[in-house]
Write an enzyme that holds these catalytic residues in place. Structure first.
Site, PDB file in Angstrom:
ATOM      1  N   LYS A  18      84.314  40.619  10.658  1.00 38.26           N
ATOM      2  CA  LYS A  18      84.020  39.173  10.692  1.00 38.26           C
ATOM      3  C   LYS A  18      83.301  38.832  11.983  1.00 38.26           C
ATOM      4  CE  LYS A  18      87.265  38.105  13.966  1.00 38.26           C
ATOM      5  NZ  LYS A  18      86.919  37.791  15.337  1.00 38.26           N
ATOM      6  N   PRO A  99      83.102  48.793  15.460  1.00 35.95           N
ATOM      7  CA  PRO A  99      83.585  49.197  16.787  1.00 35.95           C
ATOM      8  C   PRO A  99      84.974  48.617  17.085  1.00 35.95           C
ATOM      9  CG  PRO A  99      81.758  47.629  16.964  1.00 35.95           C
ATOM     10  CD  PRO A  99      81.879  47.989  15.518  1.00 35.95           C
ATOM     11  N   LEU A 104      85.265  41.825  16.447  1.00 41.62           N
ATOM     12  CA  LEU A 104      84.815  41.806  15.046  1.00 41.62           C
ATOM     13  C   LEU A 104      85.972  41.959  14.063  1.00 41.62           C
ATOM     14  CD1 LEU A 104      81.644  44.078  15.433  1.00 41.62           C
ATOM     15  CD2 LEU A 104      81.701  41.581  15.205  1.00 41.62           C
ATOM     16  N   GLY A 105      87.199  42.007  14.569  1.00 44.24           N
ATOM     17  CA  GLY A 105      88.373  42.077  13.686  1.00 44.24           C
ATOM     18  C   GLY A 105      88.557  43.417  12.996  1.00 44.24           C
ATOM     19  N   SER A 108      92.130  44.428  12.417  1.00 42.20           N
ATOM     20  CA  SER A 108      92.775  43.473  11.508  1.00 42.20           C
ATOM     21  C   SER A 108      92.335  43.681  10.068  1.00 42.20           C
ATOM     22  CB  SER A 108      92.437  42.035  11.932  1.00 42.20           C
ATOM     23  OG  SER A 108      92.936  41.778  13.227  1.00 42.20           O
ATOM     24  N   ASP A 141      94.355  37.360  13.020  1.00 45.19           N
ATOM     25  CA  ASP A 141      93.147  37.504  12.202  1.00 45.19           C
ATOM     26  C   ASP A 141      93.419  38.149  10.847  1.00 45.19           C
ATOM     27  OD1 ASP A 141      91.570  36.548  14.197  1.00 45.19           O
ATOM     28  OD2 ASP A 141      90.709  38.473  14.770  1.00 45.19           O
TER      29      ASP A 141
HETATM   30  O1  C5P Z   1      96.952  37.919  17.191  1.00 45.03           O
HETATM   31  P1  C5P Z   1      96.447  39.047  18.015  1.00 45.03           P
HETATM   32  O2  C5P Z   1      97.409  40.180  18.092  1.00 45.03           O
HETATM   33  O3  C5P Z   1      95.074  39.469  17.636  1.00 45.03           O
HETATM   34  O4  C5P Z   1      96.321  38.471  19.502  1.00 45.03           O
HETATM   35  C1  C5P Z   1      96.122  39.319  20.609  1.00 45.03           C
HETATM   36  C2  C5P Z   1      96.346  38.518  21.894  1.00 45.03           C
HETATM   37  O5  C5P Z   1      95.360  37.495  22.005  1.00 45.03           O
HETATM   38  C3  C5P Z   1      97.667  37.781  21.955  1.00 45.03           C
HETATM   39  O6  C5P Z   1      98.670  38.606  22.457  1.00 45.03           O
HETATM   40  C4  C5P Z   1      97.334  36.637  22.927  1.00 45.03           C
HETATM   41  O7  C5P Z   1      97.337  37.106  24.250  1.00 45.03           O
HETATM   42  C5  C5P Z   1      95.893  36.313  22.586  1.00 45.03           C
HETATM   43  N1  C5P Z   1      95.777  35.198  21.635  1.00 45.03           N
HETATM   44  C6  C5P Z   1      95.953  33.894  22.090  1.00 45.03           C
HETATM   45  N2  C5P Z   1      95.830  32.854  21.220  1.00 45.03           N
HETATM   46  C7  C5P Z   1      95.509  33.082  19.917  1.00 45.03           C
HETATM   47  C8  C5P Z   1      95.301  34.388  19.432  1.00 45.03           C
HETATM   48  C9  C5P Z   1      95.447  35.430  20.333  1.00 45.03           C
HETATM   49  O8  C5P Z   1      96.245  33.664  23.273  1.00 45.03           O
HETATM   50  N3  C5P Z   1      95.396  32.039  19.092  1.00 45.03           N
END
Ligand code: C5P
Length: 299
Positions: A18, A99, A104-105, A108, A141
């Site tokens: 994405k 990558p 780019l997710g 996820s 994501d």
């Molecule tokens: O959800 P994900 O594991 O991808 O998030 C990785 C890190 O990004 C989280 O631990 C947090 O530090 C940060 N994050 C955030 N606010 C969000 C999404 C992610 O601060 N809405």
């Protein structure tokens, strides 16, 4: 284990990346995350994932990608197995094209593909809503990739509303180094907050299917935070604009940037001009349909 009709023993899936056409940070939440308004758009740069029925759960991945509990695809499999009370295992093979730690997710979408694929391979048959509940525990994501197309994300990015999407030609440029999402969010200051109104403008631009309008509406509130650490982000965007892109922006928490082209043909031309030894480039199309597609199944 039943070998009945409809129970595949091997599935091959495509898991698309994405870009964030909009990413607005509204503020910091009490749970440590940031409150977001984002427009996510699936694009046709995909990892390929093979799932095979097995006694134990194991993962093989491309070189340089961890194959242990740090891998979100393996965590997704473990989470579904536990939540659904499955006693089978699976052999998961990841063929990475997206990558890693790039905005780019990629991790996820692999996790979403594993959830959707094992839901079928193991005969779990959970409805989409239940898979989404599990998905959000893996990362904010992940639920998006169970849907695909374009979506407005609010909350921590995980509360989704589908929005009409247009087929656009984009050029992705990655500097061949990873950036940690937590690191980029850690650099955010209140000066980088915005009010969430840009997302509506983008949704309208997508509905009218105008590449020029989409390009003029791009926004990423995380970009100033990422630019502090990585001057390459501004350089890659400048290269895209010099090569004819209508607009350029960083995706997610970076470091990948993307340019909006007038057409698919122009996206390929821009890619040819920007591609250099140090940077990896792709011309891609946005996807109006699912991000996860089952390519082949076998009995
Ligand atoms: O959800 P994900 O594991 O991808 O998030 C990785 C890190 O990004 C989280 O631990 C947090 O530090 C940060 N994050 C955030 N606010 C969000 C999404 C992610 O601060 N809405």
């Amino acid at each position: 284990m039943s070998k009945g009709i409809g129970r595949a023993r091997r599935l091959v899936l495509n898991a698309a990346a994405k870009v964030n056409l909009i990413l607005e940070v509204l503020g910091k939440r009490d749970d440590g995350y940031h409150e977001l308004v984002t427009v996510m758009q699936a694009v046709d740069l995909s990892d390929r994932i093979t799932l095979e029925d097995a006694d134990v759960l194991e993962l093989a991945s491309s070189p340089g990608v961890p194959a242990d509990g740090r891998n979100l695809a393996l965590r997704a499999a473990m989470a579904l197995r536990e939540a659904a009370g499955v006693t089978r295992g699976a052999r998961i093979t990841l063929d990475k094209r997206i990558p890693v730690a790039a905005g780019l997710g990629g991790g996820s979408t692999d996790a979403a593909a594993v959830l959707a694929g094992l839901n079928r391979l193991w005969g779990v048959r959970w409805p989409a809503e239940r898979l989404e509940e599990l998905a959000v525990e893996l990362g904010m994501d992940v639920p998006f990739f169970l849907r695909g197309g374009a979506a407005l994300g609010t909350g921590r990015g995980e509360r989704l509303t589908e929005i009409p999407s247009a087929v656009l030609g984009l050029v992705l440029v990655n500097p061949r180094f990873p950036v940690s999402t937590a690191e980029t969010y850690g650099r955010v200051t209140p000066a980088m907050y915005s009010d969430g109104r840009r997302a509506r403008t983008m949704a309208e631009a997508l509905a009218r299917r105008g590449a020029g309008r989409v390009a003029a509406s791009l926004y990423n509130g995380l970009e100033p935070a990422a630019r502090q650490g990585y001057p390459q982000i501004a350089q890659m965007e400048a290269a895209l604009m010099a090569a004819g892109a209508l607009g350029a922006m960083m995706s997610g928490s970076g470091p990948t940037v993307f340019g909006v082209a007038r057409s698919w043909e122009q996206a390929r031309q821009i890619r040819g001009r920007v591609a250099r030894g140090a940077w990896e480039c792709w011309a891609v199309r946005t996807l109006r349909g699912p991000a996860i597609r089952i390519r082949a199944g076998g009995a």
